[in-house]
Design an enzyme around this catalytic site. Structure first.
Site, short mmCIF file in Angstrom:
data_model
loop_
_atom_site.label_atom_id
_atom_site.label_comp_id
_atom_site.label_asym_id
_atom_site.label_seq_id
_atom_site.Cartn_x
_atom_site.Cartn_y
_atom_site.Cartn_z
N SER A 1 42.89 -15.21 -2.03
CA SER A 1 43.97 -15.56 -1.35
C SER A 1 43.90 -15.55 0.30
O SER A 1 44.80 -15.91 0.89
CB SER A 1 45.18 -15.15 -1.85
OG SER A 1 45.19 -13.72 -1.59
N LYS B 1 54.15 -10.99 -0.65
CA LYS B 1 53.39 -10.98 0.64
C LYS B 1 54.46 -11.49 1.80
O LYS B 1 54.25 -10.76 2.76
CB LYS B 1 52.34 -12.20 0.48
CG LYS B 1 51.20 -11.84 -0.54
CD LYS B 1 50.23 -12.72 -0.33
CE LYS B 1 49.08 -12.47 -1.46
NZ LYS B 1 47.99 -13.21 -1.40
#
Length: 359
Positions: free
Chosen positions: A249, A294
Site C-alpha cells: 500500500s 490510516k
C-alpha cells in the site's frame, strides 16, 4: 489440629495464587483466533529512499501510512469494543488457505519488495529515465502442509535449480515440472540464509485451482518472482529501505518521493502530505485495505493532505477507498484535505496546482 488448619490455609493460598496466575494468563496472554486492527503510524519517506544524486530539496514531507495489527487476547478483544477506531477480524480473513502466520508475514515482505520495484518503475517511466529489470530469483511464500516439500522447504527459501536446471523465474520452475506425474521425485536446489542445498522431493497432485483445467503434479509451493530495477545512469539509481513495513500500500507514496528526488523543483511545496495506494509500473493507483485507520494516523502526524485511491467499480460492486477515507475524516473532524487519485499523474497534477505554503 492447629497444624492441620495451617496446612489447609496454606494450601488454599497456594491454590488461590495458582488460579489467579491462570486467570491473568487467560485474560492477558492467551491468544485468540482474531487480530485487532487499529491506527498505525505516518512515516516520513525521505530517509527510506536513497538516490545517488538527488536533484532537489524537500521543504515539506511525503509520508506513508500504516495499520497496526496485533494478536487479540481476551483483554484486548474486549477492550477493542470501547477503544476508538479499533476493529476485530478473524485471522482466517487475512490468511490464505492453510497459510500460517509466518507465511503471511513472508508474503507481505515479498509484496512490499514487488511494490517498491513498481514504484521505482512508475517514477522512472514518468521522468523518462532509462532502466533495466533485473531477475533476482524465485522465493517461496508458502509451502503446503500435506506435501513432501513441507519436510524440506519453508517460506523464504529461494529455488535455484530444478532437476539440475537453473531457475530464475516461476516459469522456469513450472517448465521443469511440466509433464511429471504424482509420485515422481525432482531434485530441487534451494538457498536458505545464503547456503545452497539440494534435496529430492516427491511430487503430489496439486489442489484444484478452480480454472477447470486438468490436474497436474507439483511441489505444493507458492513461488514469487523477485525483481529489481536498475537505472542506466548510476547517479539516478534508487534504493528503498523501509525496515519491517510490509504490504503493497505504500507504492503511490514511494513513487512520489522518488519523483521528488529526481525531478527539478519540490512537489511538496512545504506541505505535509500523507497517503496510500498500490501502484503499477504505468502509474495506476489501486485500492488498499484499512484506509479508515490510516486517516487517523495521518491526522495525528499533522498531515495537511491525504491521497486516497478513488473508489472503483468491479463486476458491478463498488470497492471503496476514497469514500471510506472521507467518512472517517468527517468523523474525526480533521482539517486534512482528502484527495481521490486514480493515477500518479492525478497526485502530481493536484500538487502542481497548489500555491507554495507560506511561513
Amino acid at each position: 489440629m492447629a497444624e492441620q488448619r495451617h496446612i489447609k490455609r496454606g494450601s488454599r493460598i497456594v491454590f488461590s495464587v495458582f488460579i489467579g496466575i491462570m486467570l491473568i494468563y487467560l485474560i492477558y496472554f492467551l491468544p485468540l483466533p482474531y487480530y485487532i486492527f487499529m491506527p498505525g503510524t505516518a512515516e516520513v519517506i525521505r530517509p527510506m529512499v536513497e538516490v545517488k544524486q538527488p536533484v532537489g530539496e524537500e521543504k515539506g514531507s511525503l509520508m506513508l501510512t500504516t495499520v497496526r495489527v496485533s494478536d487479540a487476547t481476551v483483554f484486548g478483544y474486549l477492550a477493542s469494543y470501547i477503544q476508538p477506531f479499533e476493529e476485530r477480524h478473524k485471522k482466517q480473513e487475512l490468511l490464505r488457505n492453510n497459510e500460517s502466520e509466518s507465511e503471511y508475514t513472508q508474503r507481505q515482505e515479498v509484496v512490499m519488495q514487488s511494490s517498491q520495484a513498481s514504484a521505482i518503475q512508475a517514477a522512472y517511466n514518468k521522468l523518462k529515465i532509462p532502466y533495466k529489470i533485473s531477475k533476482d530469483g524465485v522465493i517461496l511464500q508458502q509451502v503446503y502442509k500435506d506435501f513432501s516439500a513441507n519436510n524440506v522447504l519453508q517460506a523464504g527459501d529461494y529455488i535455484v535449480t530444478a532437476d539440475n536446471k537453473p531457475v530464475e523465474t516461476k516459469e522456469d520452475l513450472l517448465n521443469a515440472l511440466k509433464g511429471k506425474k504424482a509420485g515422481e521425485k525432482v531434485s530441487i536446489g534451494y538457498k536458505r540464509k545464503g547456503v545452497i542445498k539440494t534435496q529430492d522431493i516427491e511430487l503430489k497432485v496439486l489442489p484444484d485451482d478452480g480454472t477447470g483445467g486438468p490436474q497436474r503434479a507439483g511441489l505444493g509451493v507458492v513461488p514469487a518472482d523477485l525483481r529489481s530495477i536498475k537505472a542506466e545512469s548510476e547517479n539516478q539509481q534508487v534504493s528503498i529501505k523501509a525496515g519491517d513495513i510490509g504490504g503493497p500500500s505504500a507504492g503511490l507514496m514511494f513513487s512520489l518521493e522518488i519523483y521528488n528526488n529526481l525531478a527539478a523543483g519540490d512537489i511538496t511545496k512545504g506541505y505535509k502530505i500523507a497517503g496510500t495506494g498500490t501502484i503499477d509500473e504505468k502509474g495506476n493507483v489501486g485500492v488498499i485495505g484499512g484506509i479508515q485507520f490510516k486517516i487517523v494516523a495521518a491526522d495525528k502526524a499533522g498531515a495537511e493532505i491525504f491521497f486516497a485511491p478513488k473508489d472503483y467499480n468491479v463486476n458491478g460492486q463498488s470497492v471503496p477507498n476514497y469514500s471510506d477515507a472521507k467518512k472517517r475524516a468527517e468523523e474525526i473532524h480533521t482539517k486534512m484535505k482528502i484527495v481521490p487519485v486514480g493515477t500518479m499523474d492525478d497526485a502530481l497534477n493536484y500538487l502542481a496546482s497548489l500555491s507554495p505554503k507560506k511561513g
